[in-house]
Design a protein around this motif. Structure first.
Motif, PDB file in Angstrom:
ATOM      1  N   MET A 228       4.291 -46.461 -50.530  1.00 55.77           N
ATOM      2  CA  MET A 228       3.906 -44.934 -50.007  1.00 55.77           C
ATOM      3  C   MET A 228       5.087 -44.786 -49.170  1.00 55.77           C
ATOM      4  O   MET A 228       4.898 -45.716 -48.163  1.00 55.77           O
ATOM      5  N   ASP A 229       5.763 -43.653 -48.402  1.00 53.87           N
ATOM      6  CA  ASP A 229       6.662 -43.350 -47.183  1.00 53.87           C
ATOM      7  C   ASP A 229       5.139 -43.062 -46.033  1.00 53.87           C
ATOM      8  O   ASP A 229       4.975 -42.173 -46.750  1.00 53.87           O
ATOM      9  N   PHE A 230       5.468 -43.993 -45.195  1.00 50.50           N
ATOM     10  CA  PHE A 230       4.553 -43.189 -44.547  1.00 50.50           C
ATOM     11  C   PHE A 230       5.067 -42.554 -43.076  1.00 50.50           C
ATOM     12  O   PHE A 230       4.693 -42.564 -41.308  1.00 50.50           O
ATOM     13  N   LYS A 231       6.198 -42.567 -42.876  1.00 52.67           N
ATOM     14  CA  LYS A 231       6.868 -42.012 -42.039  1.00 52.67           C
ATOM     15  C   LYS A 231       6.749 -40.779 -41.756  1.00 52.67           C
ATOM     16  O   LYS A 231       6.296 -39.501 -43.163  1.00 52.67           O
ATOM     17  N   LEU A 232       6.873 -40.132 -40.380  1.00 52.15           N
ATOM     18  CA  LEU A 232       6.720 -38.762 -39.896  1.00 52.15           C
ATOM     19  C   LEU A 232       7.944 -37.893 -40.159  1.00 52.15           C
ATOM     20  O   LEU A 232       8.411 -38.199 -40.054  1.00 52.15           O
ATOM     21  N   ASN A 233       8.102 -36.634 -40.910  1.00 54.33           N
ATOM     22  CA  ASN A 233       8.933 -35.909 -40.783  1.00 54.33           C
ATOM     23  C   ASN A 233       9.346 -35.254 -39.722  1.00 54.33           C
ATOM     24  O   ASN A 233       8.819 -35.652 -38.047  1.00 54.33           O
ATOM     25  N   GLU A 234      10.725 -34.532 -39.321  1.00 49.11           N
ATOM     26  CA  GLU A 234      11.180 -34.143 -37.979  1.00 49.11           C
ATOM     27  C   GLU A 234      10.076 -32.750 -37.498  1.00 49.11           C
ATOM     28  O   GLU A 234      10.010 -33.159 -36.319  1.00 49.11           O
ATOM     29  N   GLU A 235       8.924 -32.182 -38.628  1.00 49.01           N
ATOM     30  CA  GLU A 235       8.430 -31.413 -37.413  1.00 49.01           C
ATOM     31  C   GLU A 235       7.087 -32.424 -36.782  1.00 49.01           C
ATOM     32  O   GLU A 235       6.873 -32.335 -35.884  1.00 49.01           O
ATOM     33  N   GLN A 236       6.224 -33.318 -38.052  1.00 52.56           N
ATOM     34  CA  GLN A 236       5.746 -34.007 -37.095  1.00 52.56           C
ATOM     35  C   GLN A 236       5.113 -34.448 -36.097  1.00 52.56           C
ATOM     36  O   GLN A 236       5.074 -34.737 -34.929  1.00 52.56           O
ATOM     37  N   LEU A 237       7.058 -35.607 -36.096  1.00 48.18           N
ATOM     38  CA  LEU A 237       7.696 -35.880 -34.790  1.00 48.18           C
ATOM     39  C   LEU A 237       7.635 -34.799 -33.630  1.00 48.18           C
ATOM     40  O   LEU A 237       7.282 -35.365 -32.150  1.00 48.18           O
ATOM     41  N   MET A 238       7.951 -33.584 -34.305  1.00 39.64           N
ATOM     42  CA  MET A 238       8.185 -32.656 -32.323  1.00 39.64           C
ATOM     43  C   MET A 238       6.477 -32.503 -32.140  1.00 39.64           C
ATOM     44  O   MET A 238       6.177 -32.398 -30.657  1.00 39.64           O
ATOM     45  N   LEU A 239       5.901 -32.327 -33.449  1.00 41.13           N
ATOM     46  CA  LEU A 239       4.531 -31.542 -32.916  1.00 41.13           C
ATOM     47  C   LEU A 239       3.617 -33.136 -31.978  1.00 41.13           C
ATOM     48  O   LEU A 239       3.154 -32.709 -31.111  1.00 41.13           O
ATOM     49  N   GLN A 240       4.354 -33.841 -32.247  1.00 40.10           N
ATOM     50  CA  GLN A 240       3.559 -35.285 -31.281  1.00 40.10           C
ATOM     51  C   GLN A 240       4.262 -35.292 -30.432  1.00 40.10           C
ATOM     52  O   GLN A 240       2.876 -36.015 -29.283  1.00 40.10           O
ATOM     53  N   ASP A 241       5.824 -34.599 -30.446  1.00 39.05           N
ATOM     54  CA  ASP A 241       6.106 -34.949 -29.137  1.00 39.05           C
ATOM     55  C   ASP A 241       5.437 -34.263 -27.855  1.00 39.05           C
ATOM     56  O   ASP A 241       4.928 -34.562 -26.901  1.00 39.05           O
ATOM     57  N   THR A 242       5.459 -33.232 -28.436  1.00 36.75           N
ATOM     58  CA  THR A 242       4.883 -31.834 -27.462  1.00 36.75           C
ATOM     59  C   THR A 242       3.132 -32.208 -27.299  1.00 36.75           C
ATOM     60  O   THR A 242       2.982 -32.043 -26.033  1.00 36.75           O
ATOM     61  N   ALA A 243       2.468 -33.057 -28.000  1.00 30.24           N
ATOM     62  CA  ALA A 243       0.953 -32.951 -28.116  1.00 30.24           C
ATOM     63  C   ALA A 243       0.895 -34.299 -26.534  1.00 30.24           C
ATOM     64  O   ALA A 243       0.543 -34.395 -25.423  1.00 30.24           O
ATOM     65  N   ALA A 244       2.150 -35.573 -26.822  1.00 32.60           N
ATOM     66  CA  ALA A 244       2.409 -36.466 -25.985  1.00 32.60           C
ATOM     67  C   ALA A 244       2.823 -35.657 -24.486  1.00 32.60           C
ATOM     68  O   ALA A 244       2.239 -36.130 -23.948  1.00 32.60           O
ATOM     69  N   ARG A 245       4.237 -35.236 -24.707  1.00 29.12           N
ATOM     70  CA  ARG A 245       4.235 -35.035 -23.112  1.00 29.12           C
ATOM     71  C   ARG A 245       3.468 -33.808 -22.476  1.00 29.12           C
ATOM     72  O   ARG A 245       2.423 -34.680 -21.358  1.00 29.12           O
ATOM     73  N   LEU A 246       2.998 -33.281 -23.093  1.00 25.66           N
ATOM     74  CA  LEU A 246       1.601 -32.346 -22.909  1.00 25.66           C
ATOM     75  C   LEU A 246       0.164 -32.885 -21.762  1.00 25.66           C
ATOM     76  O   LEU A 246       0.009 -33.308 -20.695  1.00 25.66           O
ATOM     77  N   VAL A 247       0.257 -33.855 -22.468  1.00 25.91           N
ATOM     78  CA  VAL A 247      -1.239 -34.616 -21.924  1.00 25.91           C
ATOM     79  C   VAL A 247      -0.908 -35.644 -20.317  1.00 25.91           C
ATOM     80  O   VAL A 247      -1.610 -35.636 -19.652  1.00 25.91           O
ATOM     81  N   ARG A 248       0.437 -36.252 -21.293  1.00 26.15           N
ATOM     82  CA  ARG A 248       1.106 -37.289 -20.099  1.00 26.15           C
ATOM     83  C   ARG A 248       1.192 -36.278 -18.714  1.00 26.15           C
ATOM     84  O   ARG A 248       1.380 -36.955 -17.600  1.00 26.15           O
ATOM     85  N   ASP A 249       1.647 -35.016 -18.608  1.00 25.24           N
ATOM     86  CA  ASP A 249       2.542 -33.889 -17.396  1.00 25.24           C
ATOM     87  C   ASP A 249       0.383 -33.885 -17.036  1.00 25.24           C
ATOM     88  O   ASP A 249       1.216 -33.865 -15.945  1.00 25.24           O
ATOM     89  N   ALA A 250      -0.049 -33.207 -17.328  1.00 26.96           N
ATOM     90  CA  ALA A 250      -1.369 -32.771 -17.325  1.00 26.96           C
ATOM     91  C   ALA A 250      -2.367 -33.082 -17.053  1.00 26.96           C
ATOM     92  O   ALA A 250      -3.338 -32.555 -16.607  1.00 26.96           O
ATOM     93  N   TYR A 251      -2.533 -34.222 -17.517  1.00 32.78           N
ATOM     94  CA  TYR A 251      -3.998 -34.623 -17.929  1.00 32.78           C
ATOM     95  C   TYR A 251      -4.173 -36.793 -17.185  1.00 32.78           C
ATOM     96  O   TYR A 251      -4.397 -37.390 -17.829  1.00 32.78           O
ATOM     97  N   GLY A 252      -4.082 -36.336 -15.861  1.00 36.84           N
ATOM     98  CA  GLY A 252      -3.636 -37.752 -14.963  1.00 36.84           C
ATOM     99  C   GLY A 252      -5.146 -38.250 -14.475  1.00 36.84           C
ATOM    100  O   GLY A 252      -6.101 -37.210 -14.610  1.00 36.84           O
ATOM    101  N   PHE A 253      -5.903 -39.565 -14.930  1.00 35.03           N
ATOM    102  CA  PHE A 253      -7.368 -40.034 -14.244  1.00 35.03           C
ATOM    103  C   PHE A 253      -7.650 -39.295 -12.997  1.00 35.03           C
ATOM    104  O   PHE A 253      -8.771 -38.267 -12.934  1.00 35.03           O
ATOM    105  N   GLU A 254      -7.151 -38.280 -11.860  1.00 37.82           N
ATOM    106  CA  GLU A 254      -7.300 -38.062 -10.170  1.00 37.82           C
ATOM    107  C   GLU A 254      -7.546 -35.987 -11.537  1.00 37.82           C
ATOM    108  O   GLU A 254      -8.276 -35.852 -11.393  1.00 37.82           O
ATOM    109  N   HIS A 255      -6.463 -35.615 -12.581  1.00 36.69           N
ATOM    110  CA  HIS A 255      -6.786 -34.840 -12.971  1.00 36.69           C
ATOM    111  C   HIS A 255      -8.527 -34.701 -13.932  1.00 36.69           C
ATOM    112  O   HIS A 255      -9.458 -33.472 -13.935  1.00 36.69           O
ATOM    113  N   ARG A 256      -8.358 -35.400 -14.662  1.00 37.07           N
ATOM    114  CA  ARG A 256      -9.437 -35.552 -15.394  1.00 37.07           C
ATOM    115  C   ARG A 256     -10.263 -35.579 -14.811  1.00 37.07           C
ATOM    116  O   ARG A 256     -11.948 -34.888 -14.968  1.00 37.07           O
ATOM    117  N   GLU A 257     -10.961 -36.088 -13.082  1.00 34.28           N
ATOM    118  CA  GLU A 257     -12.455 -36.714 -13.023  1.00 34.28           C
ATOM    119  C   GLU A 257     -12.606 -34.999 -12.442  1.00 34.28           C
ATOM    120  O   GLU A 257     -13.426 -34.469 -11.753  1.00 34.28           O
TER     121      GLU A 257
END
Length: 383
Positions: free
Chosen positions: A1-30
């Motif tokens: 079975m192929d578990f590789k993500l397609n291009e759209e899924q990779l873009m979705l993953q990258d969008t979510a990762a960048r948003l969390v990384r840029d806007a959700y530091g530990f100080e922000h969460r507190e």
């Protein structure tokens, strides 16, 4: 079975990762956790503006026809950042119930609002005595002129303290613990007779106890057929379990990374802690548990949107069992390898540990799902 993500899924993953990384530091969460509702409405709105809240919904209602795999990608990143927003309970749980049970009018009215984050919802199904049993419902719905009168109490309604609408399960017929006679109602928490007592859970998220005293809801506020809500509740909770497993994996990945970095930098007896073989072995054990949980999470994501069946239920129960066990192990070992600093409020690992212990008990703990798995195996053997 192929578990590789397609291009759209990779873009979705990258969008979510960048948003969390840029806007959700530990100080922000507190800072977010100290706000009125315990999370950032601005960050939730960002999730909506980027289309992440609309991912699970049909295109006809402003969504992107996402599957359990897309939910997994988003929830993993939210777990990695320990995001406090009730995405799981509002978008996946409440949105899934509306998609499955709602009339066309209800879908058209509510799903676009959920997808744009203009509306936040919660689901109230747990009661003080229910202990993970969705059919143990003592909240009562009595027919009255023009609608229903609700009386009872719901416990640990995650996101309920700030929800604009709450989906409430109530018994409209049959006896206590009967699997028939459970209905689902759309409740405005500002209606007369509704009282909420907000509190912070162990991992810093906010929830509420919901008290209903002769609360009137219109007939149009019933979701689906009267007395037939239990199958949908179980099915959608299965989708939530798959998504929550992904959230736990994201948190475990972050906890393992913090622990490994600590072992590489903390000096003891003139050398890094990571030089000691016994600690290397414990770090490897953490990674083994994480890898097993990751594999089961991917399997759960692949079956989450399949037609309801014993095979689907058994797979989700197995995934929740494995991930709950791994969550506790990673939390415990991470704290042990860090020593005292692993318990301090000012250090991120302690918050990951608390969240992982909370995840291990939401939607059923490992004992509950092990029993469910065993029961489903017996059913399969008998048939």
């Amino acid at each position: 079975m192929d578990f590789k993500l397609n291009e759209e899924q990779l873009m979705l993953q990258d969008t979510a990762a960048r948003l969390v990384r840029d806007a959700y530091g530990f100080e922000h969460r507190e800072r977010f956790s100290q706000s009125e509702h315990g999370f950032s409405h601005a960050f939730m709105q960002q999730l909506g503006d980027l289309g992440l809240c609309a991912v699970p919904f049909a295109q006809a209602h402003g969504g992107y026809d996402g599957t359990g795999v897309e939910n997994m990608l988003i929830m993993t990143e939210l777990g990695r950042g320990l995001c406090l927003e009730p995405y799981l309970h509002s978008v996946i749980f409440a949105g899934g119930l509306i998609t499955q049970l709602g009339s066309e009018e209800q879908k058209e009215a509510l799903l676009p609002q959920l997808g744009s984050a203009a509306l936040q919802m919660a689901v109230a199904v747990d009661e003080p005595q229910s202990h993970y049993q969705l059919h143990d419902v003592q909240t009562v719905a009595e027919p009255v002129t023009g609608g229903w009168a609700l009386n009872g109490r719901k416990s640990v309604v995650v996101g309920g303290q700030s929800a604009g609408l709450i989906l409430v399960s109530a018994r409209s017929s049959h006896g206590v613990r009967d699997e028939k006679g459970i209905s689902l109602f759309l409740l405005d928490p500002h209606d007369a007779g509704v009282r909420r007592r907000s509190f912070a859970t162990m991992d810093g998220r906010m929830a509420c106890e919901l008290y209903l005293d002769n609360v009137f809801v219109k007939s149009s506020a019933v979701l689906g057929e009267v007395g037939q809500a239990l199958p949908a509740l179980r099915y959608q909770q299965g989708r939530c379990i798959a998504a929550q497993c992904a959230e736990a994996v994201g948190s475990m990945e972050a906890a393992c990374a913090l622990t490994l970095d600590y072992l590489k930098t903390r000096q003891q007896f003139g050398q890094p802690l990571g030089k000691f073989q016994v600690l290397q072995h414990r770090m490897v054990d953490m990674r083994i548990e994480l890898d097993q949980a990751t594999s089961m999470t991917l399997l759960a994501a692949c079956v989450a949107d399949q037609t309801d069946s014993d095979v689907r239920s058994r797979t989700l129960a197995a995934a929740k069992f494995i991930v709950s066990r791994a969550s506790r192990f990673v939390a415990d070992q991470g704290i042990q390898l860090h020593g005292g600093i692993g318990l301090t409020w000012e250090y991120m690992l302690s918050h990951h540990a608390k969240h992982l212990l909370m995840v291990a008990r939401q939607f059923g703990d490992d004992d509950h799902h092990l029993q469910a798995y065993a029961t489903l195996m017996q059913v399969t053997a008998a048939s």
